[in-house]
Design a protein around this motif. Sequence first.
Motif, short mmCIF file in Angstrom:
data_model
loop_
_atom_site.label_atom_id
_atom_site.label_comp_id
_atom_site.label_asym_id
_atom_site.label_seq_id
_atom_site.Cartn_x
_atom_site.Cartn_y
_atom_site.Cartn_z
N GLU A 67 -23.08 -22.11 -22.86
CA GLU A 67 -22.51 -20.83 -21.43
C GLU A 67 -20.98 -20.85 -20.96
O GLU A 67 -20.63 -21.55 -21.46
N THR A 68 -21.39 -18.85 -20.46
CA THR A 68 -19.61 -19.48 -19.60
C THR A 68 -19.98 -20.50 -18.25
O THR A 68 -18.61 -20.84 -17.79
N ASN A 69 -20.50 -21.41 -18.43
CA ASN A 69 -20.94 -21.78 -17.43
C ASN A 69 -21.03 -23.48 -17.59
O ASN A 69 -21.08 -24.63 -16.87
N ALA A 85 -18.30 -21.20 -28.06
CA ALA A 85 -18.25 -20.77 -26.86
C ALA A 85 -16.87 -21.11 -26.94
O ALA A 85 -15.82 -22.10 -27.22
N HIS A 88 -14.92 -22.45 -21.39
CA HIS A 88 -16.05 -22.28 -20.84
C HIS A 88 -17.04 -23.28 -21.13
O HIS A 88 -17.91 -23.70 -19.82
N ARG A 133 -13.50 -14.70 -25.08
CA ARG A 133 -13.62 -15.80 -23.86
C ARG A 133 -15.22 -15.43 -23.48
O ARG A 133 -15.26 -15.34 -22.54
N SER A 192 -18.40 -13.49 -22.78
CA SER A 192 -20.31 -14.21 -23.25
C SER A 192 -21.01 -13.95 -24.64
O SER A 192 -20.38 -13.31 -24.85
#
Length: 284
Positions: free
Chosen positions: A164-166, A198, A202, A225, A227
């Motif tokens: 994911e973005t994290n 991703a 990310h 970019r 999600s």
Amino acid sequence: GIEIREFAAHTLLPIPQSRAALSRYFEGFLSLANQQNTGFILDTVTWKAHRHWAEKLGATEDELKAANEDNVRFIAELRARFSSNAKPIVLNAVIGPRGDAYRPVAVISMDSAEQYYAQQLGWLAATEIDMVSALTFNQAGEAAGLAKAARKVGLPAVISFTVETNGALPNGQSLVDAITEVDAATGQYPAYYMVNCAHPTHFDGTLVKADWTKRIRGIRANASRCSHAELDKATELDAGNPMEFGQQYRAIRDRLSHINVLGGCCGTDHRHVEQIALACREAA
């Protein structure tokens, strides 16, 4: 302009016009590899050619087996046509997870996954495939099960997680913990690990210099970019910025030069991969 039924690209191969389009698509990348004097990992389009999707596709197990076999023949023919390429072309069978890669709804145990993937891997082991890659996997137990099944049939296996973005897997597990768990469960059987599906921003911050990142050898990032949730709702393709994309790969390679399997995932095309090749060749 070609509709892909249930997002299962293997359904295109029996249709002459679609098969020809897939051939042209791969030919562009093989030509680029020749121009850049690099090797190439040539994928099957079998991400959904396993039993989990049979009902939605209206496919029997015999038809899925035939689809896997035909996919390998398809890419083997392409390799033969590009035999003049100076560097190796590796035949790679792609396998996707059971269920939605972005939203895992069930925990899949290692034992269950090993038993499940034994079928598709058995079909593939009987072909001239060189290796298999589990793409967009989202939980370590399922990935470990596939790796164990691949070991039983003698196929080199690559595990590619989506994040994911994290920078964490969709189930919240960190990338380092996922890789460590799979290695511990399989005696480090995977040939290497990858991150795919991703955007580089990310996971860039996650890829620090450490012993565990030495196990990561490949990246196939998204152009966008956005999600995963945003991409699911998108009505238009977000191709991002190919030149910036290439430079983002170079920044990762400048830090982790052992990462040498480079390509594109959602939203990317020949422009993005060419920019990756140009940027990373300059950094070599």
